[in-house]
Design an enzyme around this catalytic site. Structure first.
Site, PDB file in Angstrom:
ATOM      1  N   LYS A 270      15.188  38.970   5.805  1.00 35.02           N
ATOM      2  CA  LYS A 270      14.825  39.736   6.845  1.00 35.02           C
ATOM      3  C   LYS A 270      15.932  40.644   7.359  1.00 35.02           C
ATOM      4  CE  LYS A 270      14.879  39.731  11.868  1.00 35.02           C
ATOM      5  NZ  LYS A 270      14.714  38.818  12.776  1.00 35.02           N
TER       6      LYS A 270
ATOM      7  N   ASP B 167       9.542  40.483  10.488  1.00 36.17           N
ATOM      8  CA  ASP B 167       9.914  39.446  11.574  1.00 36.17           C
ATOM      9  C   ASP B 167       8.432  38.818  12.181  1.00 36.17           C
ATOM     10  OD1 ASP B 167       8.907  41.343  13.047  1.00 36.17           O
ATOM     11  OD2 ASP B 167      10.594  41.658  14.408  1.00 36.17           O
TER      12      ASP B 167
END
Length: 211
Positions: free
Chosen positions: A123, A141
């Protein structure tokens, strides 16, 4: 839950692009090193909280070399209002050392190099590539994971499932900003506890409302 078809996905991104014009990261930073640090610090906390601690940190460590020379305790003192601050401080120190020794102090512009750095996961790497290097990446996320599953854009049991497949579904002309469209929609409209469906611009195609 059924998945959105291609036409509905086009509508979804067209409407989100109209709602969130010229989206950008809500983290404060002045260069790609500060961006990388800020994204690392944002794990399990808010951008607002990160922005409250980074000015003092970046004042004394605006680049990898300066950060690598700091004692870990000094980094901790700057960010101690954040959760997991001890672990985050250690990762910032290690990451900076790696940048200095392996990348001449510069943040690399490719995924494999980024995720090889201490404390940098998928991420974080994709956010840096998208925001810092203007690449067409989409980091998933909790907000984006929720929006993808609720709307039917991309169904997946885990973040990795969604991350692997969602890019293939995003129209090419929206791919660069897709991360921010979905993130902001999840942060301010399609929230975890009380989604504001009444004022949602995609409520008529959202699978949550149609099921």
């Amino acid at each position: 839950m059924n998945k959105l078809n291609k036409d509905s996905i086009e509508i979804l991104f067209d409407r989100l692009s109209d709602k969130f014009k010229n989206p950008k990261s809500e983290l404060d930073f002045n260069n790609n090193f500060e961006l990388l640090c800020a994204v690392m610090l944002s794990a399990q906390t808010t951008d607002k909280a990160v922005n409250s601690v980074t000015p003092s940190l970046f004042k004394i460590a605006p680049n990898a070399k300066a950060m690598s020379l700091l004692d870990t305790q000094v980094i901790e003192n700057c960010i101690k209002r954040l959760g997991l601050y001890k672990n985050k401080a250690l990762n910032l120190k290690k990451m900076s050392n790696e940048l200095v020794t392996r990348f001449n102090g510069l943040v690399p512009d490719n995924y494999d190099s980024l995720v090889s750095l201490p404390g940098v996961g998928s991420k974080t790497a994709k956010v840096v590539l998208n925001v810092g290097f203007k690449q067409n990446t989409l980091a998933v996320d909790t907000h984006i994971f929720r929006v993808c599953n609720r709307t039917g854009l991309c169904i997946g049991k885990t973040v990795k499932d969604v991350e692997k497949n969602v890019v293939l579904k995003v129209p090419k002309d929206h791919l660069y900003n897709a991360h921010h469209y979905l993130l902001l929609h999840g942060r301010y409209v399609c929230t975890a506890r009380k989604p504001d469906c009444e004022n949602c611009c995609i409520k008529d195609i959202c699978k949550k409302n149609l099921d």
